[in-house]
Design an enzyme around this catalytic site. Structure first.
Site, PDB file in Angstrom:
ATOM      1  N   GLN B 113       0.814  -1.221   0.000  1.00 37.12           N
ATOM      2  CA  GLN B 113       0.000   0.000   0.000  1.00 37.12           C
ATOM      3  C   GLN B 113       0.849   1.273   0.000  1.00 37.12           C
ATOM      4  O   GLN B 113       0.502   2.264   0.618  1.00 37.12           O
ATOM      5  CB  GLN B 113      -0.999  -0.001   1.167  1.00 37.12           C
ATOM      6  CG  GLN B 113      -2.059  -1.103   1.007  1.00 37.12           C
ATOM      7  CD  GLN B 113      -3.257  -0.938   1.917  1.00 37.12           C
ATOM      8  OE1 GLN B 113      -3.128  -0.422   3.024  1.00 37.12           O
ATOM      9  NE2 GLN B 113      -4.416  -1.390   1.468  1.00 37.12           N
ATOM     10  N   LYS B 162       3.659   5.817   9.064  1.00 33.89           N
ATOM     11  CA  LYS B 162       3.106   5.140  10.230  1.00 33.89           C
ATOM     12  C   LYS B 162       4.034   5.213  11.446  1.00 33.89           C
ATOM     13  O   LYS B 162       3.573   5.317  12.592  1.00 33.89           O
ATOM     14  CB  LYS B 162       2.822   3.676   9.880  1.00 33.89           C
ATOM     15  CG  LYS B 162       1.995   2.960  10.936  1.00 33.89           C
ATOM     16  CD  LYS B 162       1.546   1.588  10.478  1.00 33.89           C
ATOM     17  CE  LYS B 162       0.610   0.974  11.521  1.00 33.89           C
ATOM     18  NZ  LYS B 162       0.167  -0.366  11.152  1.00 33.89           N
TER      19      LYS B 162
END
Lengths: 158, 564
Positions: B113, B162
């Site tokens: 992703q 992240k």
């Protein structure tokens, strides 16, 4: 519409993506950049870009406004009265050293000289206005250069 | 105070006063969603597609005037959001979109992703950031909101890896922003304003050309005042519908491809075009060499790049429309003579009498224009109207009686089909006191139909009115006019059962084929406290008129379509 050669200086925040933001404006409109140089401005967090391009005056005006609009762009300078210099490095194969003196003389005429020499090749440098660099490259063809690298223009307002 | 990057994101959203975040979670943004779960400073609305989340945030901004906030994950979550970013960018809507990104150490490795979000969004955001260090995060968040709402507003993307959202660092949300390279100018050059005022006093046929910037700068009151005091008539673009208020006698109409006769003639005959936050879109100007041929042009715009982009301007003024119009009004107040423009006003009034916006009503079949008018009669000022893109959008713009700015929400610049339903959700959240009517078509609606579920789940009571002609109508119209009726891939006769579809999603559906049924359905739908969907069978071959064919001069309008 007549396409005119333009030299634009762009003062930008020295940060990631800034080059892509600037070049993207040209790419997205299908305009080519003839040359582009970037280096940091001493003692600041800004960089100086010099862009040489071609376009009609309406297109150039729009590109300059769009450049201004980019958040990390501090200043855009487009001026008719610029001091422009460009550098070229040219590599020649050496055949028994017969041409060394002639090559040296040629490049000295263009504010340069021989900057590196080995047994097989020598590298000459010239620093001058773009059109003079063109001449220099034309003139050096007789010595069969094996490689030519131009720096692109750097410019400063008078 | 030491907190995680994810907490910083939530703290910033709260500090900026956002009440709602529209979004959709996923792997790379999970840390932030974990903090969203724990906080109660704002409400998160889970849409069923990232594009819808961004459109909803966009419409929230359009109606409230605040910065809209959307949140998506990396990769496909982000790419789904791109249409929303581009839509907001074209219409200069203040919005902050926060996207997750894969961890910094993995960026550039074709990670799961992973997509280059800042690379993809660069040409369709006002600015974007890839956060590379937690130390930068508070400043970047502050700047993102500031950039989104200041100057010419626009969407800003903040792409956060992240590992940054899980990292813990000292947090202090900055009080102010200092971007030395970004200083929008609001006030307008006084000398230029003075010159423009002189030009207005000299003009015989001046015309206000009001664009979306007038809405964005909350300039409608001063513009109405300006028109009233000077007696200068006004046209307003698709993006500015409602600024003047349609009952205002100085309001001439909407110019452009589907503008009314009087507006387009006003544009063609004016001797001084006063552009207030408009950008001379090709759908408004028609053939440029014939556009406002006899006029000098005053162009007031906060974005210098808009000035001189399309047309040469005689009086360029860079500034906020509200401020500049205020200054012009002060300078004109005691000098202007309303009578001076009386002949001009009478002429435009006459044009509107001779060629009003009209349609041929029918007893056999419902005309789409009638539906729009009827919504206007039944709901009127109480309505916020959103729309998708196509014929229904033009009919809504032409025939709904707009009375205030921010009443009309549509994708004018990008023309994004599928905008309407998610926009209706955002519009309802922004102002729940209004009845939100999404005027849509049978083509557009299916592009974000899944949002019926979002509306049902959250009890967001919006009323969809679908003008169903079983065609991709606008393209069909062009095929009729310009492609010898070769209806290539525009016949949408195969359709779902709309009523069942809506009810399956938790809403209430109506199938309508007569005027009486429509009245009943609309009244009933508004009473229901849930999402409603009225499928109105309308004349299949109705065309949007007048029409200036693409590239034609504004004064060459096709007022009616004659079979050849």
């Amino acid at each position: 519409m007549q396409k005119v050669r333009r030299v634009i200086s762009v003062i930008v925040q020295n940060e990631a993506q800034v080059l892509a933001r600037v070049s993207g404006l040209f790419a997205g409109r299908g305009y080519n950049i003839d040359s582009l140089t970037v280096a940091t401005i001493p003692n600041s967090d800004m960089s100086h870009m010099t862009i040489v391009t071609r376009g009609s005056s309406r297109v150039m005006e729009q590109i300059i406004k769009q450049l201004h609009k980019l958040i990390p762009v501090y200043k855009v300078i487009e001026h008719d009265s610029m001091v422009e210099k460009e550098m070229v490095l040219v590599k020649f194969p050496i055949q028994k050293g017969e041409n060394i003196a002639a090559i040296q003389a040629l490049f000295e005429a263009y504010n340069g000289g021989i900057v590196n020499a080995s047994e097989e090749v020598l590298i000459a440098m010239a620093a001058d206005e773009s059109h003079r660099i063109n001449h220099c490259i034309d003139a050096s063809q007789v010595f069969s250069p094996s490689e030519i690298v131009r720096s692109g223009v750097v410019a400063m307002e008078r | 105070m030491k907190i995680s990057g994810a907490q910083m994101v939530c703290e910033a959203i709260i500090a900026e006063g956002a009440k709602y975040v529209f979004g959709y979670p996923g792997g790379a943004i999970m840390n932030v969603y974990d903090e969203i779960y724990k906080q109660n400073g704002f409400e998160h609305i889970l849409t069923r597609h990232e594009q819808a989340a961004v459109h909803a945030a966009d419409a929230y901004a359009r109606v409230s005037g605040e910065v809209g906030v959307a949140m998506v994950t990396s990769g496909p979550g982000f790419t789904n959001a791109v249409t929303g970013l581009a839509t907001a960018y074209m219409d200069s809507i203040p919005m902050v979109v926060i996207s997750g990104q894969i961890p910094v150490s993995l960026i550039g490795t074709d990670g799961f992703q992973e997509v280059d979000a800042v690379g993809i969004s660069r040409p369709c955001t006002k600015h974007n950031y890839l956060v590379k260090s937690i130390e930068d995060l508070p400043r970047i968040l502050k700047e993102a909101f500031y950039i989104a709402r200041s100057g010419r507003p626009g969407p800003v993307l903040v792409d956060i890896p992240k590992d940054i959202t899980s990292e813990i660092a000292e947090f202090k949300y900055p009080d102010s922003v200092n971007i030395p390279t970004y200083k929008p100018s609001y006030n307008g050059n006084n000398r230029q304003i003075k010159k423009a005022v002189e030009a207005i006093l000299q003009a015989k046929k001046p015309l206000l050309y009001i664009g979306g910037g007038a809405v964005l700068s909350n300039a409608y009151e001063i513009i109405r005042e300006f028109a009233k005091v000077t007696g200068i008539p006004a046209v307003e673009t698709l993006m500015a519908r409602g600024v003047m208020g349609d009952s205002n006698e100085l309001h001439i109409g909407m110019p452009g491809m589907h503008g009314n006769y009087a507006s387009n003639m006003a544009m063609s005959e004016t001797d001084l075009l006063i552009s207030l936050g408009a950008r001379f879109d090709d759908r408004v100007t028609g053939k440029l060499s014939e556009f406002a041929k006899y006029a000098d042009i005053i162009h007031i715009d906060i974005d210098p790049a808009n000035i001189g982009k399309i047309v040469d301007v005689d009086y360029p003024i860079v500034g906020d429309v509200r401020i500049v119009v205020g200054k012009m009004l002060d300078a004109l107040k005691d000098k202007v003579n309303k009578e001076r423009y009386q002949v001009w006003r009478d002429l435009l009034k006459r044009y509107n009498e001779v060629h009003p916006l009209t349609y041929q009503d029918s007893d056999e079949v419902i005309k789409p224009q009638w539906v729009v008018e009827r919504i206007g009669e039944l709901v009127g000022e109480d309505a916020t109207v959103t729309s998708d893109v196509g014929q229904h959008q033009m009919w809504a713009a032409q025939f709904f009686p707009f009375s205030r700015p921010r009443q009309w929400v549509n994708s004018g610049g990008l023309g994004t089909m599928g905008f309407g339903l998610p926009a209706a959700l955002g519009a309802k959240m922004a102002d729940p006191s209004k009845t939100v009517i999404n005027i849509t078509g049978d083509g557009s609606i299916l592009m974000n139909i899944q949002e019926l579920v979002t509306a049902a789940e959250n009890g967001i009571a919006v009323v969809n009115v679908m003008l169903n002609n079983h065609f991709l109508g606008m393209v069909r119209q062009w095929q009729t006019f310009f492609y010898e009726k070769r209806y290539s891939e525009t016949d949408l006769s195969y359709q779902p059962n709309w009523k069942m579809l809506t009810e399956a999603c938790g809403g209430v559906g109506y199938d309508v084929t007569t005027k009486e049924e429509f009245d009943e359905a609309l009244k009933d739908a508004i009473k229901q406290n849930k999402v409603a969907f009225i499928n109105v069978a309308v004349d299949r071959f109705e065309n949007v008129l007048p029409m200036v064919p693409a590239g034609g001069a504004l004064y060459n309008m096709m007022l009616e379509y004659k079979e050849r």
